[in-house]
Motif scaffolding. Sequence first.
Motif, PDB file in Angstrom:
ATOM      1  N   ASP A 234       0.838  -1.206   0.000  1.00 11.74           N
ATOM      2  CA  ASP A 234       0.000   0.000   0.000  1.00 11.74           C
ATOM      3  C   ASP A 234       0.870   1.252   0.000  1.00 11.74           C
ATOM      4  O   ASP A 234       1.746   1.391  -0.831  1.00 11.74           O
ATOM      5  CB  ASP A 234      -0.981  -0.032   1.174  1.00 11.74           C
ATOM      6  CG  ASP A 234      -1.880  -1.269   1.125  1.00 11.74           C
ATOM      7  OD1 ASP A 234      -2.267  -1.641   0.009  1.00 11.74           O
ATOM      8  OD2 ASP A 234      -2.145  -1.853   2.175  1.00 11.74           O
ATOM      9  N   GLU A 235       0.654   2.160   0.955  1.00 16.10           N
ATOM     10  CA  GLU A 235       1.298   3.464   0.917  1.00 16.10           C
ATOM     11  C   GLU A 235       2.760   3.366   1.350  1.00 16.10           C
ATOM     12  O   GLU A 235       3.060   3.010   2.487  1.00 16.10           O
ATOM     13  CB  GLU A 235       0.543   4.450   1.819  1.00 16.10           C
ATOM     14  CG  GLU A 235      -0.855   4.786   1.318  1.00 16.10           C
ATOM     15  CD  GLU A 235      -0.847   5.499  -0.023  1.00 16.10           C
ATOM     16  OE1 GLU A 235       0.098   6.288  -0.277  1.00 16.10           O
ATOM     17  OE2 GLU A 235      -1.766   5.256  -0.820  1.00 16.10           O
TER      18      GLU A 235
ATOM     19  N   SER B 150       2.853  -0.918  -5.339  1.00 17.70           N
ATOM     20  CA  SER B 150       1.840  -1.413  -4.400  1.00 17.70           C
ATOM     21  C   SER B 150       2.385  -2.472  -3.447  1.00 17.70           C
ATOM     22  O   SER B 150       1.734  -2.787  -2.448  1.00 17.70           O
ATOM     23  CB  SER B 150       0.644  -1.988  -5.158  1.00 17.70           C
ATOM     24  OG  SER B 150       1.049  -3.038  -6.025  1.00 17.70           O
TER      25      SER B 150
END
Length: 380
Positions: free
Chosen positions: A8-9, A151
């Motif tokens: 994710d981030e 990602s």
Amino acid sequence: MTLTVWEDELDWLPAEPVEHTDAWVEGAGPVRWSARRWESPVVDSTFEALELVPSWNAQTPAGTWLLVEGRVLQASGWSPWLTFARWTDAGVDPDHGGGAMVRTTVKDQPVEGGRMAHDAFVADPASPFSAWQVRLTALSERDHGPWPTVSLVAACVSAVTVGADEPTSRPGVARGVEIAVPPHSQRLHVDTFAHWDEGGQSWCSPTSTTMLLEHWGHAPTADETAWVGDRPDPAVVHAVSRVYDAAFAGAGNWAFNAAYAATRGLRAYVTRLRDLTEVEAFVAAGVPVVVSVAFEPEQLDGAGYGTSGHLLTVVGFTPEGDVVSNDPNSHRIPSNDEVRTVYRRDQFERVWLGTNGGMTYVMHPADHPLPPPPAEANWA
């Protein structure tokens, strides 16, 4: 062995511009690339590690690329940052989607206490490492992007030694389970597109990756493969064009195959599994895997060939616990009908663990759960 995953981030920070000349483009001059960087925390190993294999899931819009690096802490101190990849998801054929950079690993990187083996750092047995880091640098032709998007970043750390006389695993939870994975033979491509590592003679990895993409419904479309022409199984050729490693001069780079699968919408990484009971856990969960083997012809009954390194899929197990494989070498016969092969469990485990340390591609849709990992997690 352990697998560490970041998803994710990612916390990207500005970095100094990078001036780089692409040695794989004839007549290319230096180009200034805007840059931003993500660096993992230092990860301590719970054992004396001998190998580091990073992988990543990324998209690189036109005019961008990704630099993947890693370093290890040995008794002598930290190694330099080593380049694992200059990555772009574009095709390598300039007539069909060539990118801002040519995708490649880097040869002949000097490092004491080990060596770079294209997709892995391998420490000398006398110089294990106790900690490690990976970092990614996103590069763009423009100061304000677009930028590569990432990602997932994963890194497998291992120290695998398997004796030839060690007992093999007993059949487990996947006895009698077989996943319907479409078969593809690399032999259909022999003597085609020879500029990509002699065609299908060496395309086991992208052929196996294509099988999993098609199984999950993420294979390239007819429009995407129209440039291949009337050659058989054009999706395999498409995969080769997206995983070919210029420095390695082949399509078998482990992380490049995982990264390609991720560009098609799968969650994908490289890891090592401990034995076939762990593979059975994946199969029982409905997740076929790709594994790396090496063997002499007499070591694996029914193969019909020998190999110093080969990728094939495990799609199931017989009721007796033997391995059901979609083997892209298809007994050296150019036919998809020859791909499905049953291998003796004990023989298969030995040529997988004893020569390639359980190396495995995990590729699955993010919404399809994996089996629970063991305490010392080697998947996530």
